[in-house]
Structures are given as structure tokens and as C-alpha cells.
Design a protein around this motif. Structure first.
Motif, PDB file in Angstrom:
ATOM      1  N   ARG A 276       0.821  -1.211   0.000  1.00 14.39           N
ATOM      2  CA  ARG A 276       0.000   0.000   0.000  1.00 14.39           C
ATOM      3  C   ARG A 276       0.859   1.266   0.000  1.00 14.39           C
ATOM      4  NH1 ARG A 276      -3.214   1.741   5.247  1.00 14.39           N
ATOM      5  NH2 ARG A 276      -1.047   2.294   5.691  1.00 14.39           N
ATOM      6  N   GLN A 320      -9.025   2.706 -10.496  1.00 12.41           N
ATOM      7  CA  GLN A 320      -8.614   1.318 -10.252  1.00 12.41           C
ATOM      8  C   GLN A 320      -7.780   1.223  -8.963  1.00 12.41           C
ATOM      9  OE1 GLN A 320      -6.598   0.136 -13.813  1.00 12.41           O
ATOM     10  NE2 GLN A 320      -8.503  -0.059 -15.020  1.00 12.41           N
ATOM     11  N   SER A 324      -8.535  -0.722  -5.533  1.00  9.22           N
ATOM     12  CA  SER A 324      -7.570  -1.615  -4.865  1.00  9.22           C
ATOM     13  C   SER A 324      -7.302  -1.168  -3.432  1.00  9.22           C
ATOM     14  CB  SER A 324      -6.259  -1.637  -5.657  1.00  9.22           C
ATOM     15  OG  SER A 324      -6.480  -2.140  -6.951  1.00  9.22           O
ATOM     16  N   ASN A 327     -10.147  -2.139  -1.293  1.00  9.23           N
ATOM     17  CA  ASN A 327     -10.050  -3.578  -0.976  1.00  9.23           C
ATOM     18  C   ASN A 327      -8.988  -3.839   0.100  1.00  9.23           C
ATOM     19  OD1 ASN A 327     -12.027  -4.232  -2.856  1.00  9.23           O
ATOM     20  ND2 ASN A 327     -10.522  -4.420  -4.523  1.00  9.23           N
TER      21      ASN A 327
END
Length: 564
Positions: A276, A320, A324, A327
Motif C-alpha cells: 500500500r 482502479q 484496490s 479492498n
């Protein structure tokens, strides 16, 4: 001695001298013996057992007197030898005097040596005597304590003597054989009393030793019981401790597994966090580029369209990346939830672990207290064991002394056993005569080597046999023609000791032997499994046996074996 020889010059005078010398020596020996006897009596001091010391010294005095007589005899032989060689009376007196003086001097020296040796032995004997006196006093104390028991035994013996007198009164009515037996019995009674006295003395010593042994055994058993109880409690504590240790190990294993899983999840979480951070770094880089592009867009319109196109593309990529990121955020929340759950479980495990640790400390404290008490008990046990060993040593010493004293007594014990055997034989003969007398009073009939009794009432076969057994007999067994004819002469229907109740058709006597000689009536036995007991029914003929149901009540005949 010199005065004894004054005025004697001829041969006859020499003989007189020799005779007076012998008489003087005998008088001196007698005086010595009397003095020795007085010394023996004085040394004994009137104490019990001084007779032994007195006899020893008197025996020594007799031996010394015998030696003195032997020397005098040798002197006489020398005198007669010199006389036979032709010596003159004066020469013979001189030689005789010198030789006798030398012999007497030598003898006196030997007697002094023997006296000193005897004096030394006397001192040793007195020391041993004092020790034995002390031991005897201890034995007398034990004897006085057991005297009451002896009196009780004497009371029982007097009761037996009273019964014996009653039996003797009955025996006085018997024939010549009985009178001879009573004479032998009276002789044996005196011997039995002597044997009983010796037996009681031995029993007293045995009881004393058994009492000491039982006391020590009881103490040892009590100590062993206490030791076993402590050992059992220790084993139970160890079992509980081992169970708790096993449970703790299992909990630690589960905790370690959970911790491993937690570490794996943390590793995965850290990896995702790193990714991340990398994505955020890329996003920031893109944002920087976007700002540069917007600046270029404000300056260049053409490039704006290009930048717009690029921007739209970047926006798509940004969406996108945001998807992500969302998520990853969701996964992070799940990981945090799992982490919190694991942390809660870890806290619970730590609480359980602390509780177990507290319990273990308490158990260890109790275990240490028990161990301390066990050590104290072991110390007391060892002290008692030491005392017991000392007592056993004293006991073994006393036992050794007792065995030495009993060694001299064993020969008399053997004689006592022989007399006891003879007494037991006579007692058996007395009992047989008594039984015969009792049987005669109960109307028993003697035939061959047995006694027989016919009942006056009727009972079943089994009840009849029980009645015979109570009288020391059993139902009659018939194995000869003489016994068969003897049973028929009572002219009654009688149960006999014959049955086939175990195996139908296999008839056996009550002593377990099979029937080999039979006297069945013609056509008998014919009852099958219903009639399983034998009886004498047709007593007017020799073949008088019949089989009948065992439950029928009939007269019966008992048989008692008597030694020939």
C-alpha cells in the motif's frame, strides 16, 4: 619336721619317722583343706550361687591333697630303695631327709604357684559371678511377673488332675488290663509333672522373647505404615502436579500455535502495508505529474487535449487504484479484527496461565511442607531404627547367652520328648479306653474291630448318617459274610452306608469305595433313580439287602472303627 625326727636312730625308728611324717603331712593337708573350705565359705558371702565357687576351691584343695600324697608315696619308695641297697640307718635318714626336704620344698613352690593361679581364677570367677548375679536378678524380676500366669496354669492343671482322678475312679471298675494301665499311668504322671515343669520354664523364656520381638515388630509396622501413608500422599501430589504440568504443556502448545498463526497474519499484514505504501508513493508521483500537466495545459491548449486524454487515462487508473486501496482497507480491517480476537484469546490464555502458576506455587508450597514433615518423620524413624538396632543387639546377646544355657539342657529336653511320646501313647490308650467305656454306656455292641449301635428312632438315610457322624462313626459298611450275618441278627429293617445317588447303578459305600461284595435280595436293586439308598430289609435270609427311597424314615446302624 625336725622335732619329728629327734631320738630316732634305728630302722624301726626310721619307719616310725616316716609314719609320723606322713601323719604330720596329712594333718597339715587336712588343716589346709579346712582353711580352704573356710575361705570358700567366706568368699561366697552367703550369696545365691556361692556354692559353685566353694565347690571349685574345695575341688582344688582335694587335687592338691592328692598331689601331696603322691609325693609322699614317692618318698617312701625311695626310702625302701635305699634300705634295699644296704645303706646304714644314719645315711639313709640323712639322704631321706634331704630328698624329702627337696621334694617338700619343690611341692611347696608348686602349691604356691597353683595357689596364685587359683586366686587369679577366683577373682575372674567372682567377676563372672557378679555379672551372672545381676542377670539373675533381672530374670527373677521377669519370673515374678509371670508367676501369676504360672498360677493360672497350675489351676488348670489342678482341674485336669481332678478330672484325671474322676477317670481313675472309673478305671478302678475295669478288669486286670485296666489296673496294669493305671499303674503305668501313675508312674507316667510323675514324669509328666516333671516334664510340665521344664516345659513351663521353657515356655516362660519363649514368651519373654516373643513379647520383646512383638513389641519391636509393632513399632516397625507403625513406622512403615506412617512411611507408606506419606509416600502415598506424595505420589498423589506428584500425580496431580504431573496432570497440571501436562495441561499447562497442552495450553502452551495451543498458545504457541495461535501465536504462530498470529505472526503469519502479521507478516501478511506487513507485506500488504508495504505494498500500500508503494502504491501511495506511486499515486503521489502521479499527482505531481498531473499538476505539471495542468500547468502545461494552461500554457498550451494543444497539449491540453493530449493532457486531458492522458488525464482521463490517469483518472481511470486512479479509480482502479482507489478500488484496490478500498479492498486493501477492507482486508486491513479484517486483519485488525483477527488481531484483536487473537489478542483477546492471548489475554485469556495469560490469565489461565497465571492462575495455573498460582496453583502450582501453592502446590509447591504444600509439597515443600510435606517434604519437611517427611524429613522430620524420617529422622524420627532413623532414631527409632537405631534404638531398635541397639535393642536387637542386646536381644541377640541375650539370645546367645540363652542358647549357651539351653545347650546343656538339650539332652534333658530329648529325654523329656521321649517321655512325652510315651505319655502321649498312654494318653491315647486312656482315651481309647474312655471311648470304649462311653460306648459301653451307650449300648454299643463290639464286633471284630468295630463298635455298632442300632437306633431306637426312625430317620431318613441322610439324617441317619448325620447322627452317626455326630457320634464319631458312620453308617455300617458290610464287606464280609460275618458282618452281614451280624447285621441280620438285630432283626430290624436298617439303613446301611450304601448309595448310588452320585451315579445311578454305581453303588458305593460311605467311605467312597465301590461295592465289590453284595447281599441283594433276588431281583434287587430294582428302583432305578427313585430308590438310591441301601437297607437291610429281608433279615431272615442271608441276602437281605434292598434299595429304597432315601427320604423314607427307618432305623439305622452306626459303625465306629476301634484300633485293635
Amino acid at each position: 619336721m625336725d622335732q619329728a625326727y629327734m631320738g630316732m636312730e634305728d630302722v624301726s625308728g626310721s619307719n616310725v619317722k616316716l609314719r609320723r611324717l606322713v601323719e604330720t603331712s596329712e594333718d597339715n593337708s587336712i588343716d589346709d583343706e579346712v582353711s580352704q573350705t573356710v575361705q570358700c565359705e567366706t568368699t561366697g558371702l552367703g550369696l545365691p550361687g556361692s556354692e559353685f565357687v566353694k565347690k571349685s576351691y574345695c575341688r582344688a584343695a582335694v587335687i592338691l591333697l592328692g598331689l601331696l600324697c603322691l609325693f609322699l608315696l614317692i618318698g617312701l619308695i625311695i626310702v625302701f630303695f635305699l634300705f634295699s641297697q644296704g645303706k646304714s640307718p644314719g645315711e639313709m635318714d640323712t639322704v631321706l631327709l634331704h630328698r624329702l626336704y627337696n621334694n617338700v620344698t619343690c611341692e611347696r613352690n608348686q602349691l604356691l604357684t597353683s595357689y596364685n593361679n587359683l586366686k587369679t581364677e577366683k577373682d575372674q570367677l567372682l567377676t563372672s559371678y557378679n555379672n551372672l548375679t545381676t542377670e539373675r536378678e533381672q530374670l527373677l524380676t521377669s519370673y515374678n511377673n509371670l508367676k501369676t500366669e504360672k498360677d493360672q496354669l497350675l489351676t488348670s492343671y489342678n482341674n485336669l488332675t481332678t478330672e484325671r482322678e474322676q477317670l481313675l475312679t472309673s478305671y478302678n471298675n475295669l478288669k486286670t488290663e485296666k489296673d496294669q494301665l493305671l499303674t503305668s499311668y501313675n508312674n507316667l504322671t510323675t514324669e509328666r509333672e516333671q516334664l510340665l515343669t521344664s516345659y513351663n520354664n521353657l515356655k516362660t523364656e519363649k514368651d519373654q522373647l516373643l513379647t520383646s520381638y512383638n513389641n519391636l515388630t509393632t513399632e516397625r509396622e507403625q513406622l512403615l505404615t506412617s512411611y507408606n501413608n506419606l509416600k502415598t500422599e506424595k505420589d498423589q501430589l506428584l500425580t496431580s502436579y504431573n496432570n497440571l504440568t501436562t495441561e499447562r504443556e497442552q495450553l502452551l502448545t495451543s498458545y504457541n500455535n495461535r501465536k504462530t498463526e498470529k505472526d503469519q497474519l502479521l507478516t501478511s499484514y506487513n507485506n500488504l502495508t508495504t505494498e500500500r505504501e508503494q502504491l501511495l508513493t506511486s499515486y503521489n508521483n502521479l499527482k505531481t505529474e498531473k499538476n505539471q500537466l495542468l500547468t502545461s495545459y494552461n500554457n498550451l491548449t494543444t497539449e491540453r487535449e493530449q493532457l486531458l486524454t492522458s488525464y482521463n487515462n490517469l483518472k481511470t487508473e486512479k479509480d482502479q487504484l482507489l478500488t484496490s486501496y478500498n479492498n486493501l482497507t477492507t482486508e486491513r480491517e479484517q486483519l485488525l479484527t483477527s488481531y484483536n480476537n487473537l489478542k483477546t484469546e492471548k489475554d485469556q490464555l495469560l490469565t489461565s496461565y497465571n492462575n495455573l502458576t498460582t496453583e502450582r506455587e501453592q502446590l509447591l508450597t504444600s509439597y515443600n511442607n510435606l517434604k519437611t514433615e517427611k524429613d522430620q518423620l524420617l529422622t524420627s524413624y532413623n532414631n527409632l531404627k537405631t534404638e531398635r538396632e541397639q535393642l536387637l543387639t542386646s536381644y541377640n546377646n541375650l539370645k546367645t547367652e540363652k542358647n549357651q544355657l539351653l545347650t546343656s539342657y538339650n539332652n534333658k529336653v530329648k529325654e523329656r520328648d521321649q517321655l512325652q511320646t510315651r505319655f502321649e501313647d498312654m494318653t491315647k490308650n486312656r482315651d481309647n479306653l474312655q471311648r470304649k467305656l462311653q460306648d459301653c454306656r451307650e449300648n454299643w455292641v463290639a464286633f471284630s474291630n468295630s463298635l455298632y449301635l442300632v437306633s431306637s428312632v426312625r430317620k431318613s438315610w441322610e439324617e441317619s448318617r448325620q447322627d452317626c457322624l455326630q457320634k464319631g462313626a458312620d453308617l455300617m459298611i458290610i464287606k464280609s459274610r460275618e458282618q452281614q450275618n451280624f447285621a441280620n441278627q438285630f432283626k430290624k429293617s436298617l439303613w446301611i452306608g450304601l448309595t448310588d445317588s452320585e451315579t445311578d447303578g454305581t453303588w458305593k459305600w460311605v467311605d467312597g469305595t465301590r461295592m465289590t461284595t453284595s447281599y441283594w435280595k433276588s431281583g434287587e436293586p430294582n428302583g432305578g433313580r427313585i430308590e438310591n439308598c441301601g437297607e437291610i430289609r429281608f433279615y431272615n435270609s442271608e441276602n437281605s439287602w434292598n434299595d429304597a427311597p432315601c427320604s423314607i424314615e427307618k432305623f439305622w446302624i452306626c459303625e465306629k472303627r476301634v484300633s485293635p
